[in-house]
Design a protein around this motif. Structure first.
Motif, PDB file in Angstrom:
ATOM      1  N   UNK A 142       0.846  -1.193   0.000  1.00  0.00           N
ATOM      2  CA  UNK A 142       0.000   0.000   0.000  1.00  0.00           C
ATOM      3  C   UNK A 142       0.882   1.244   0.000  1.00  0.00           C
ATOM      4  N   UNK A 143       0.410   2.287  -0.647  1.00  0.00           N
ATOM      5  CA  UNK A 143       1.140   3.550  -0.694  1.00  0.00           C
ATOM      6  C   UNK A 143       1.062   4.251   0.659  1.00  0.00           C
ATOM      7  N   UNK A 144       2.101   5.013   0.979  1.00  0.00           N
ATOM      8  CA  UNK A 144       2.173   5.735   2.245  1.00  0.00           C
ATOM      9  C   UNK A 144       1.493   7.095   2.102  1.00  0.00           C
ATOM     10  N   UNK A 145       0.613   7.403   3.029  1.00  0.00           N
ATOM     11  CA  UNK A 145      -0.072   8.690   3.043  1.00  0.00           C
ATOM     12  C   UNK A 145       0.715   9.660   3.913  1.00  0.00           C
ATOM     13  N   UNK A 146       1.029  10.834   3.367  1.00  0.00           N
ATOM     14  CA  UNK A 146       1.766  11.846   4.095  1.00  0.00           C
ATOM     15  C   UNK A 146       0.882  13.043   4.385  1.00  0.00           C
ATOM     16  N   UNK A 147       1.415  13.966   5.189  1.00  0.00           N
ATOM     17  CA  UNK A 147       0.616  15.125   5.579  1.00  0.00           C
ATOM     18  C   UNK A 147       0.423  16.076   4.392  1.00  0.00           C
ATOM     19  N   UNK A 148      -0.607  16.891   4.479  1.00  0.00           N
ATOM     20  CA  UNK A 148      -0.909  17.850   3.414  1.00  0.00           C
ATOM     21  C   UNK A 148       0.173  18.927   3.367  1.00  0.00           C
ATOM     22  N   UNK A 149       0.543  19.329   2.161  1.00  0.00           N
ATOM     23  CA  UNK A 149       1.590  20.330   2.001  1.00  0.00           C
ATOM     24  C   UNK A 149       2.985  19.770   2.213  1.00  0.00           C
ATOM     25  N   UNK A 150       3.142  18.483   2.031  1.00  0.00           N
ATOM     26  CA  UNK A 150       4.444  17.867   2.251  1.00  0.00           C
ATOM     27  C   UNK A 150       5.438  18.325   1.189  1.00  0.00           C
ATOM     28  N   UNK A 151       6.719  18.447   1.577  1.00  0.00           N
ATOM     29  CA  UNK A 151       7.746  18.835   0.613  1.00  0.00           C
ATOM     30  C   UNK A 151       8.676  17.667   0.352  1.00  0.00           C
ATOM     31  N   UNK A 152       9.427  17.767  -0.739  1.00  0.00           N
ATOM     32  CA  UNK A 152      10.334  16.699  -1.140  1.00  0.00           C
ATOM     33  C   UNK A 152      11.476  17.293  -1.942  1.00  0.00           C
ATOM     34  N   UNK A 153      12.593  16.561  -1.938  1.00  0.00           N
ATOM     35  CA  UNK A 153      13.759  16.931  -2.744  1.00  0.00           C
ATOM     36  C   UNK A 153      13.919  15.893  -3.849  1.00  0.00           C
ATOM     37  N   UNK A 154      13.927  16.382  -5.081  1.00  0.00           N
ATOM     38  CA  UNK A 154      14.050  15.523  -6.251  1.00  0.00           C
ATOM     39  C   UNK A 154      15.456  15.704  -6.834  1.00  0.00           C
ATOM     40  N   UNK A 155      16.231  14.646  -6.845  1.00  0.00           N
ATOM     41  CA  UNK A 155      17.618  14.704  -7.306  1.00  0.00           C
ATOM     42  C   UNK A 155      17.696  14.047  -8.675  1.00  0.00           C
ATOM     43  N   UNK A 156      18.107  14.837  -9.691  1.00  0.00           N
ATOM     44  CA  UNK A 156      18.259  14.335 -11.057  1.00  0.00           C
ATOM     45  C   UNK A 156      19.651  13.735 -11.238  1.00  0.00           C
ATOM     46  N   UNK A 157      19.758  12.944 -12.282  1.00  0.00           N
ATOM     47  CA  UNK A 157      21.044  12.339 -12.604  1.00  0.00           C
ATOM     48  C   UNK A 157      21.960  13.324 -13.333  1.00  0.00           C
ATOM     49  N   UNK A 158      21.369  14.240 -14.112  1.00  0.00           N
ATOM     50  CA  UNK A 158      22.144  15.227 -14.878  1.00  0.00           C
ATOM     51  C   UNK A 158      21.747  16.626 -14.431  1.00  0.00           C
ATOM     52  N   UNK A 159      22.696  17.557 -14.536  1.00  0.00           N
ATOM     53  CA  UNK A 159      22.419  18.944 -14.156  1.00  0.00           C
ATOM     54  C   UNK A 159      21.511  19.640 -15.156  1.00  0.00           C
ATOM     55  N   UNK A 160      21.495  19.191 -16.420  1.00  0.00           N
ATOM     56  CA  UNK A 160      20.650  19.824 -17.431  1.00  0.00           C
ATOM     57  C   UNK A 160      19.162  19.571 -17.194  1.00  0.00           C
ATOM     58  N   UNK A 161      18.839  18.533 -16.422  1.00  0.00           N
ATOM     59  CA  UNK A 161      17.429  18.218 -16.179  1.00  0.00           C
ATOM     60  C   UNK A 161      16.776  19.239 -15.264  1.00  0.00           C
ATOM     61  N   UNK A 162      17.556  19.911 -14.420  1.00  0.00           N
ATOM     62  CA  UNK A 162      16.984  20.872 -13.479  1.00  0.00           C
ATOM     63  C   UNK A 162      16.370  22.058 -14.203  1.00  0.00           C
ATOM     64  N   UNK A 163      17.024  22.556 -15.239  1.00  0.00           N
ATOM     65  CA  UNK A 163      16.485  23.689 -16.003  1.00  0.00           C
ATOM     66  C   UNK A 163      15.204  23.313 -16.727  1.00  0.00           C
ATOM     67  N   UNK A 164      15.119  22.104 -17.254  1.00  0.00           N
ATOM     68  CA  UNK A 164      13.890  21.668 -17.928  1.00  0.00           C
ATOM     69  C   UNK A 164      12.731  21.545 -16.951  1.00  0.00           C
ATOM     70  N   UNK A 165      13.027  21.086 -15.709  1.00  0.00           N
ATOM     71  CA  UNK A 165      11.953  20.931 -14.722  1.00  0.00           C
ATOM     72  C   UNK A 165      11.424  22.270 -14.239  1.00  0.00           C
ATOM     73  N   UNK A 166      12.273  23.322 -14.241  1.00  0.00           N
ATOM     74  CA  UNK A 166      11.841  24.640 -13.771  1.00  0.00           C
ATOM     75  C   UNK A 166      11.144  25.458 -14.846  1.00  0.00           C
ATOM     76  N   UNK A 167      11.098  24.953 -16.083  1.00  0.00           N
ATOM     77  CA  UNK A 167      10.399  25.674 -17.151  1.00  0.00           C
ATOM     78  C   UNK A 167       8.896  25.556 -16.953  1.00  0.00           C
ATOM     79  N   UNK A 168       8.146  26.664 -16.950  1.00  0.00           N
ATOM     80  CA  UNK A 168       6.690  26.600 -16.743  1.00  0.00           C
ATOM     81  C   UNK A 168       6.017  25.806 -17.862  1.00  0.00           C
TER      82      UNK A 168
END
Length: 320
Positions: A142-168
């Motif tokens: 079963x999936x774990x339920x977390x609190x509302x407004x939870x934050x997380x850190x997403x670590x990419x394998x390449x540095x170029x992926x960060x700019x693509x993720x921040x594009x609206x």
């Protein structure tokens, strides 16, 4: 959703489309005051706020798959602290193991060529009983339920992926679905997992009782000397040692008198005190005691009354 801003207080607004609703995730590049912190690489880490309460690592990775490969997802800062503490303990454990192994090697080198002495009644290592294993109860992933407004850190394998993720994004992206149950189906699966079939519960209970009895017998064998139980060797004889006036078994229990004690002929005769019967044990005994006390009071009262009358008669002065 047409009036939804693309940036808000330094965060990129990422709308997520569900079947019947829309969810908003806020993202920005991770910034750390400590430059030496290698747990969250600044050039490859994306900080997310308001992550869905039932989001999984796989779903988040698939949601940002168009940006690049996701190395890992860390929820909250406490999870990272626990990881770092676990790594430190593992490193210290490895060092301890290396030290112990080196000590064992040194000891083996010293004792090399010398046969080890085997104690009386000592069994081989192969003959040691094996602890029974406990049959686990059936579980449902079963999936774990977390609190509302939870934050997380997403670590990419390449540095170029960060700019693509921040594009609206031009429009809300669909949240990926997984095989794990969610919503009402998750609670139904949780209800079923907490009520396993009777045969599974019986197997789990029987194996748990076998392990408990094994541990109980093991602890009882180790603490036999302290509990005063006689220790019996593999041939069936009780081990006895001499000490003081009496001989004592290794585990306690019945002692054997030595020759010096037998020569003295001390019998240790003591007079037993006769049991004293209680006077007010039964109800009628208590009533008789109370009745006797009342009769004694009446008798003493009549005696005092007669003594006073006698003193009055013996007075010489009689005014009338």
């Amino acid at each position: 959703m047409a009036n939804l801003p693309k940036l808000l207080s330094g965060f990129t607004v990422l709308p997520v489309s569900y079947a019947h609703s829309t969810h908003i995730i806020y993202a920005r590049a991770h910034t750390s005051a400590k430059s030496k912190n290698s747990a969250f690489p600044v050039d490859r880490t994306l900080f997310l706020v308001n992550v869905p309460v039932d989001a999984t690592d796989r779903e988040i990775s698939l949601f940002f798959k168009h940006c690049g490969t996701v190395e890992r997802v860390v929820y909250d800062r406490d999870a990272l602290d626990e990881e770092q503490a676990g790594d430190e303990t593992e490193d210290s454990g490895d060092e301890d193991e290396e030290a112990e192994s080196s000590m064992d090697v040194d000891a083996s080198e010293k004792n090399e060529g010398q046969p080890r002495k085997k104690r009386k009644g000592q069994k081989d290592a192969k003959e040691k009983p094996v602890a029974p294993t406990v049959v686990p109860l059936p579980t449902v992933p079963l999936r774990t339920l977390r609190k509302t407004g939870n934050n997380a850190h997403l670590i990419f394998l390449d540095a170029s992926s960060l700019a693509k993720a921040l594009a609206p994004p031009p429009k809300p992206r669909l949240w990926p679905s997984s095989e794990e149950p969610k919503g009402l189906a998750r609670y139904a699966a949780l209800y079923d997992s907490r009520r396993p079939p009777l045969d599974a519960v019986k197997a789990h209970a029987d194996s748990s009782m076998d392990l408990f009895e094994f541990e109980l017998a093991k602890s009882k064998q180790q603490s036999a000397y302290r509990k005063g139980e006689a220790i019996i060797d593999e041939d069936g004889f009780t081990l006895v040692t001499r000490g003081g006036a009496y001989g004592q078994t290794l585990g306690g229990g019945v002692g054997v008198a030595n020759k010096r004690f037998q020569a003295t002929g001390r019998t240790g005769s003591r007079k037993k005190k006769e049991p004293k019967e209680k006077e007010t044990f039964y109800a009628f005994q208590k009533a008789e005691k109370q009745r006797k006390a009342v009769m004694d009071l009446k008798k003493n009262f009549e005696a005092d009354k007669a003594r006073i009358e006698k003193l009055k008669e013996s007075r010489r002065f009689k005014p009338y």
